[in-house]
Design a protein around this motif. Sequence first.
Motif, short mmCIF file in Angstrom:
data_model
loop_
_atom_site.label_atom_id
_atom_site.label_comp_id
_atom_site.label_asym_id
_atom_site.label_seq_id
_atom_site.Cartn_x
_atom_site.Cartn_y
_atom_site.Cartn_z
N PRO A 97 0.81 -1.21 0.00
CA PRO A 97 0.00 0.00 0.00
C PRO A 97 0.85 1.27 0.00
O PRO A 97 1.84 1.36 0.73
N VAL A 98 0.45 2.21 -0.85
CA VAL A 98 1.08 3.52 -0.92
C VAL A 98 -0.03 4.55 -0.73
O VAL A 98 -0.96 4.61 -1.52
N ASP A 99 0.07 5.33 0.34
CA ASP A 99 -0.91 6.38 0.59
C ASP A 99 -0.53 7.59 -0.26
O ASP A 99 0.65 7.93 -0.39
N ILE A 100 -1.54 8.23 -0.82
CA ILE A 100 -1.29 9.39 -1.67
C ILE A 100 -2.12 10.57 -1.19
O ILE A 100 -3.17 10.41 -0.57
N GLN A 101 -1.62 11.74 -1.51
CA GLN A 101 -2.37 12.97 -1.30
C GLN A 101 -2.11 13.85 -2.51
O GLN A 101 -0.95 14.10 -2.87
N LEU A 102 -3.19 14.28 -3.16
CA LEU A 102 -3.10 15.11 -4.37
C LEU A 102 -3.62 16.50 -4.09
O LEU A 102 -4.60 16.67 -3.37
N THR A 103 -2.99 17.48 -4.73
CA THR A 103 -3.52 18.83 -4.74
C THR A 103 -3.28 19.40 -6.13
O THR A 103 -2.27 19.09 -6.77
N GLY A 104 -4.21 20.19 -6.61
CA GLY A 104 -4.06 20.81 -7.91
C GLY A 104 -5.24 20.51 -8.81
O GLY A 104 -6.29 20.08 -8.36
N LYS A 105 -5.03 20.75 -10.10
CA LYS A 105 -6.10 20.63 -11.08
C LYS A 105 -5.74 19.64 -12.18
O LYS A 105 -4.58 19.43 -12.49
N VAL A 106 -6.78 19.07 -12.78
CA VAL A 106 -6.64 18.20 -13.95
C VAL A 106 -7.71 18.64 -14.94
O VAL A 106 -8.85 18.89 -14.56
N LYS A 107 -7.33 18.76 -16.22
CA LYS A 107 -8.31 19.15 -17.23
C LYS A 107 -8.01 18.43 -18.53
O LYS A 107 -6.86 18.34 -18.96
#
Length: 156
Positions: A48-58
């Motif tokens: 398991p790899v915990d992730i945290q994302l911030t930002g935009k995708v378009k």
Amino acid sequence: MKKWVISTALVAAALAGASPAAAAPPEGKGPPTPPVPASGTLTNCGFPVDIQLTGKVKNITKPNGIVISTSPGLKITLTANGKTLNYVITGVSRYEFLSDRIEVTSTGRNLLLLPSPDGLYLTTGNVNYALNLDFTELRRFSGSGTATNICPLLAP
């Protein structure tokens, strides 16, 4: 053939437990723009790899059906086994839906997810790859860029 998620823009869908559609999108339509979840867990490294994302995708669909996926300001934090990695993954991917395959060119920094235990690949520069119409792997990583499996950096 291995099935894998195809872009930084689709990282968010993978983190939410979704996968790309089972067939090429209808004429002139590309993959939907996924919401970017704040956190999740990946198992692409075999642990398991915990992730945290911030930002935009378009995603931008051009009249000829080519999809350009951008991720301005997208940042990801990966944590496993007491180790943490932070990446800015603001790359751009271009998807061309052909009659027999999907050709993808990714530029900049992207995170590609391959099925466990193949890993999580940080790509930089110009990387090309191809998928069958059912999104299974046809050709992995060619081009002048680099592809680095980051799982060993998080391994126990």
